[in-house]
Scaffold this active site. Structure first.
Site, mmCIF file in Angstrom:
data_model
loop_
_atom_site.group_PDB
_atom_site.id
_atom_site.type_symbol
_atom_site.label_atom_id
_atom_site.label_comp_id
_atom_site.label_asym_id
_atom_site.label_seq_id
_atom_site.Cartn_x
_atom_site.Cartn_y
_atom_site.Cartn_z
ATOM 1 N N TYR A 1 51.554 39.939 32.855
ATOM 2 C CA TYR A 1 52.695 40.737 32.803
ATOM 3 C C TYR A 1 53.593 39.942 33.519
ATOM 4 O O TYR A 1 53.569 39.235 34.561
ATOM 5 C CB TYR A 1 52.587 42.114 33.299
ATOM 6 C CG TYR A 1 52.082 42.365 34.637
ATOM 7 C CD1 TYR A 1 52.670 42.234 35.904
ATOM 8 C CD2 TYR A 1 50.720 42.350 34.802
ATOM 9 C CE1 TYR A 1 52.203 42.396 36.953
ATOM 10 C CE2 TYR A 1 49.905 42.666 35.985
ATOM 11 C CZ TYR A 1 50.606 42.482 37.165
ATOM 12 O OH TYR A 1 50.043 42.719 38.448
ATOM 13 N N ASN B 1 37.035 31.072 23.133
ATOM 14 C CA ASN B 1 37.306 30.477 24.426
ATOM 15 C C ASN B 1 37.671 28.889 23.994
ATOM 16 O O ASN B 1 36.984 28.237 23.248
ATOM 17 C CB ASN B 1 36.546 30.699 25.417
ATOM 18 C CG ASN B 1 36.661 30.392 26.850
ATOM 19 O OD1 ASN B 1 37.968 30.594 27.161
ATOM 20 N ND2 ASN B 1 35.989 29.645 27.654
ATOM 21 N N ALA C 1 38.894 38.100 33.336
ATOM 22 C CA ALA C 1 39.263 39.185 32.436
ATOM 23 C C ALA C 1 38.784 39.879 31.403
ATOM 24 O O ALA C 1 38.529 41.009 31.165
ATOM 25 C CB ALA C 1 40.844 38.663 32.217
ATOM 26 N N LYS D 1 37.566 39.745 43.182
ATOM 27 C CA LYS D 1 36.941 40.770 42.271
ATOM 28 C C LYS D 1 35.402 40.675 42.301
ATOM 29 O O LYS D 1 34.739 41.861 41.954
ATOM 30 C CB LYS D 1 37.569 40.839 41.109
ATOM 31 C CG LYS D 1 38.983 41.341 41.146
ATOM 32 C CD LYS D 1 39.425 41.539 39.576
ATOM 33 C CE LYS D 1 40.927 42.202 39.623
ATOM 34 N NZ LYS D 1 41.362 42.710 38.412
ATOM 35 N N GLY E 1 37.189 34.471 30.714
ATOM 36 C CA GLY E 1 36.894 34.491 32.070
ATOM 37 C C GLY E 1 36.623 35.820 32.648
ATOM 38 O O GLY E 1 36.229 36.896 32.079
HETATM 39 P P1 ATR Z 1 40.419 35.169 34.952
HETATM 40 O O1 ATR Z 1 39.290 35.464 35.623
HETATM 41 O O2 ATR Z 1 41.845 35.434 35.048
HETATM 42 O O3 ATR Z 1 39.938 35.254 33.420
HETATM 43 P P2 ATR Z 1 39.431 32.586 34.922
HETATM 44 O O4 ATR Z 1 38.085 32.908 35.008
HETATM 45 O O5 ATR Z 1 39.819 31.041 35.503
HETATM 46 O O6 ATR Z 1 40.393 33.583 35.105
HETATM 47 O O7 ATR Z 1 39.634 32.104 33.102
HETATM 48 C C1 ATR Z 1 40.827 31.725 32.650
HETATM 49 C C2 ATR Z 1 40.478 31.680 31.345
HETATM 50 O O8 ATR Z 1 41.691 31.141 30.432
HETATM 51 C C3 ATR Z 1 39.334 30.959 30.568
HETATM 52 O O9 ATR Z 1 38.771 31.242 29.386
HETATM 53 C C4 ATR Z 1 40.016 29.537 30.180
HETATM 54 O O10 ATR Z 1 39.358 28.571 29.246
HETATM 55 P P3 ATR Z 1 38.337 27.672 29.703
HETATM 56 O O11 ATR Z 1 37.027 28.707 30.056
HETATM 57 O O12 ATR Z 1 37.955 26.868 28.714
HETATM 58 O O13 ATR Z 1 38.797 27.083 31.007
HETATM 59 C C5 ATR Z 1 41.120 30.232 29.745
HETATM 60 N N1 ATR Z 1 42.274 28.933 29.875
HETATM 61 C C6 ATR Z 1 43.118 28.582 30.530
HETATM 62 N N2 ATR Z 1 44.251 27.785 30.187
HETATM 63 C C7 ATR Z 1 43.834 27.627 28.926
HETATM 64 C C8 ATR Z 1 44.667 26.895 28.006
HETATM 65 N N3 ATR Z 1 45.694 26.081 28.333
HETATM 66 N N4 ATR Z 1 44.373 27.041 26.637
HETATM 67 C C9 ATR Z 1 43.157 28.158 26.466
HETATM 68 N N5 ATR Z 1 42.547 28.850 27.045
HETATM 69 C C10 ATR Z 1 42.778 28.308 28.421
#
Ligand code: ATR
Length: 286
Positions: A223, A156, A136, A71, A134
Site C-alpha cells: 500500500y 513465482n 506474504a 514475523k 514469500g
Molecule cells: P515477503 O515476506 O514480503 O513476501 P520475500 O519473502 O522476500 O518477501 O518474498 C518476496 C517475493 O517477491 C518473492 O516471491 C520474490 O520472488 P523470488 O522468490 O523469485 O525472489 C518476489 N519478487 C521480488 N522481486 C520480484 C520481481 N522483480 N519480479 C517478480 N517477483 C519478484
C-alpha cells in the site's frame, strides 16, 4: 456511563518502523470503543527482539503487533502458537499475560475481510492467481483455501519456491504452483493478488498481461498514498478493479485488537479518518 479502564500497553515492533500506521489505527479503534490504551511503535532490531518482548511483558505490556523482519523469528518467543500462525509459519500478533505469550496471525483474515466485506467479492469457486511465494503468500494461503475457491495458482519468479510454499498445504481444492514465466495464456483468473515485493523495492513489472481479463479483480498486498504500480498496470491491462492493501492493513489491525480486548472495532470509517484518498486506494476501469 463511560467505563474507565487503566491504559493497557500495546505496540508494534519492526525494523524499520517509522512508516507504521498501526499506532494511528489502534488509537482510532480505542477512541471509537471508549477504551483507554497506550499503543506505540518501537524500533526493535533482530538482536533486541527477545529482550524487548520479555521486558515489555515485565512492564505489564498486554499485546504486540510484529512486523517485518520479525514475523518468523518471533515464533521462538511464544508459548502457544495459534493454528493460523502455525499454518502461516509467521506471527503478526502477540497476546501477552503474566503466564504466557500467545502468537497469532491476522494478516490472512485481514485480506479476506477486505475482499469479502469491504469489496463484496465472494471467494467461493473463484480462480485465484497469487504472484509471489514469500512470507506474504504464506500468510494468506490457508485462509484463502478455507473460502473454497475453485483453484489457486501460486506463480513465482523462482518456480521452485512456489512449489515449496504450496507443498505445505494439504487441501481438497486445487492448489498449484509454477514459475511466472510458465503461466499459461489460456488460463483465466477472477482474482489476482500481488504478493511480491516489487512495490516495496520499486521494481518494474514483468508479469505477463494475458493473466488479466475484463472481469479480473486485482489486489496489491502493498500500500502507498498513490495508486501502486501493480494497480496501474492492472487497469492499463483492462482489469475491472484494482485495490491496494490499506483495507487489509486496517482489517488485520481490527482482528488483533479483538484478540486483545474482545471487542471488534468498526473499520468502515478508518480509511477516511487516516486521510487516505479513496480514489488512490481503488482504481476502476473506465
Ligand atoms: P515477503 O515476506 O514480503 O513476501 P520475500 O519473502 O522476500 O518477501 O518474498 C518476496 C517475493 O517477491 C518473492 O516471491 C520474490 O520472488 P523470488 O522468490 O523469485 O525472489 C518476489 N519478487 C521480488 N522481486 C520480484 C520481481 N522483480 N519480479 C517478480 N517477483 C519478484
Amino acid at each position: 456511563m463511560v467505563q474507565l479502564i487503566s491504559a493497557d500497553q500495546y505496540g508494534v515492533i519492526g525494523d524499520p518502523i517509522s512508516h507504521s500506521q498501526s499506532p494511528s489505527i489502534h488509537k482510532l479503534f480505542a477512541q471509537q470503543l471508549g477504551h483507554s490504551i497506550d499503543y506505540k511503535a518501537y524500533h526493535v532490531s533482530e538482536n533486541q527482539l527477545e529482550s524487548f518482548i520479555y521486558e515489555f511483558r515485565k512492564k505489564g505490556g498486554r499485546g504486540l503487533n510484529i512486523t517485518l523482519p520479525h514475523k518468523t523469528t518471533a515464533l521462538k518467543y511464544v508459548d502457544i502458537i495459534n493454528p493460523r500462525a502455525k499454518e502461516a509459519d509467521a506471527i503478526n500478533t502477540l497476546i501477552i499475560d503474566e503466564e504466557k505469550i500467545i502468537g497469532d496471525n491476522t494478516d490472512g483474515i485481514g485480506l479476506i475481510n477486505d475482499l469479502e466485506i469491504n469489496f463484496n467479492q465472494s471467494l467461493k469457486n473463484k480462480r485465484i492467481l497469487i504472484l509471489g511465494a514469500g512470507g506474504a503468500t504464506l500468510g494468506i494461503l490457508s485462509p484463502l483455501l478455507k473460502r473454497e475457491p475453485k483453484n489457486i495458482l501460486v506463480a513465482n519468479r523462482t518456480a521452485s519456491k512456489a512449489k515449496i510454499v504450496t507443498s505445505k498445504f494439504k487441501s481438497n481444492f486445487s492448489l498449484d504452483a509454477c514459475g511466472i514465466n510458465e503461466l499459461d495464456p489460456e488460463q483465466i483468473f477472477d482474482i489476482i493478488i500481488n504478493a511480491t515485493s516489487i512495490g516495496i523495492t520499486k521494481q518494474s513489472i514483468n508479469f505477463p498481461s494475458f493473466v488479466i481479463t475484463e472481469n479480473t479483480v486485482c489486489y496489491d498486498l502493498s500500500y502507498s498514498y498513490e495508486p501502486t504500480l501493480f494497480m496501474r498496470w492492472s487497469i492499463e491491462n483492462k482489469a475491472k478493479l484494482a485495490i491496494q492493501g490499506w483495507g487489509m492493513l486496517i482489517e488485520q489491525a481490527a482482528a488483533s485488537y479483538c484478540l486483545w480486548r474482545d471487542k471488534k472495532p468498526n473499520t468502515s470509517s478508518i480509511l477516511k479518518q487516516l486521510n487516505i484518498n479513496a480514489s488512490s486506494q481503488v482504481l476502476r476501469r473506465l
